[in-house]
Design an enzyme around this catalytic site. Structure first.
Site, PDB file in Angstrom:
ATOM      1  N   ASP A 117       9.872  22.750  88.911  1.00  0.00           N
ATOM      2  CA  ASP A 117       9.641  21.547  88.227  1.00  0.00           C
ATOM      3  C   ASP A 117      10.797  20.992  87.648  1.00  0.00           C
ATOM      4  O   ASP A 117      11.427  21.860  86.865  1.00  0.00           O
ATOM      5  CB  ASP A 117       8.416  21.942  87.080  1.00  0.00           C
ATOM      6  CG  ASP A 117       7.041  22.196  87.692  1.00  0.00           C
ATOM      7  OD1 ASP A 117       6.815  21.812  88.815  1.00  0.00           O
ATOM      8  OD2 ASP A 117       6.208  22.806  86.881  1.00  0.00           O
ATOM      9  N   ASP A 136       3.291  17.729  92.130  1.00  0.00           N
ATOM     10  CA  ASP A 136       2.198  17.684  91.143  1.00  0.00           C
ATOM     11  C   ASP A 136       1.703  16.296  91.153  1.00  0.00           C
ATOM     12  O   ASP A 136       0.638  16.026  90.732  1.00  0.00           O
ATOM     13  CB  ASP A 136       3.058  18.069  89.632  1.00  0.00           C
ATOM     14  CG  ASP A 136       3.433  19.541  89.726  1.00  0.00           C
ATOM     15  OD1 ASP A 136       2.959  20.356  90.557  1.00  0.00           O
ATOM     16  OD2 ASP A 136       4.376  19.821  89.043  1.00  0.00           O
TER      17      ASP A 136
END
Length: 156
Positions: A117, A136
């Site tokens: 991320d 995501d």
């Protein structure tokens, strides 16, 4: 089904390309953070071993494999469901976003043991402590799209 697979492939490629560019080429994995357009956009490295916001995170190898199996199982179920129901093009596109994003995160878990991320967005004096990635966003948009564009009674 063609639309689902096209969107899934494009989502997967975009997710993996952005991770390659930011995490490796820009060396975010070592640098930790890169201010892009402060305070609105910062690349901030986070290795997510769990699901959203680090939930179910664990160092055990079993956690990784459970989350990989869960992502693959949900993706297979969505593909099977949409193949059987044959909803409209927006539902197929939504399914493609969800599947492509899920597969992007599965590849991360297999390569790194965690999901990479790096997107961090803050605004208006509120600092967001969480990072996310393209996969995501795609998974979220796909899930919302499946809610909005499926489930209508065909007899109505």
């Amino acid at each position: 089904m063609r639309r689902l697979w096209q969107i899934a492939a494009a989502t997967f490629v975009l997710d993996q390309a952005t991770k390659l560019a930011v995490v490796h080429w820009m060396d975010l994995a070592t640098r930790g953070a890169i201010e892009v357009a402060p305070p609105f956009l910062t690349f901030r490295m986070a290795w997510n071993r769990g699901i959203n916001f680090g939930l179910m995170a664990g160092e055990a190898a079993a956690t990784k494999w459970i989350l990989v199996a869960l992502a693959l199982g949900i993706s297979a179920w969505v593909v099977r469901w949409l193949a059987r129901e044959r909803p409209g093009r927006w539902a197929m596109a939504s399914g493609g976003l969800l599947v492509g994003g899920a597969l992007g995160n599965v590849v991360d878990r297999l390569l790194y043991g965690a999901v990479a991320d790096f997107l961090n967005m803050s605004c208006c004096g509120i600092e967001n402590p969480f990072s996310f990635n393209v996969a995501d966003v795609a998974i979220f948009m796909g899930a919302v799209g499946l809610i909005l564009f499926t489930g209508r009674d065909k007899r109505a």
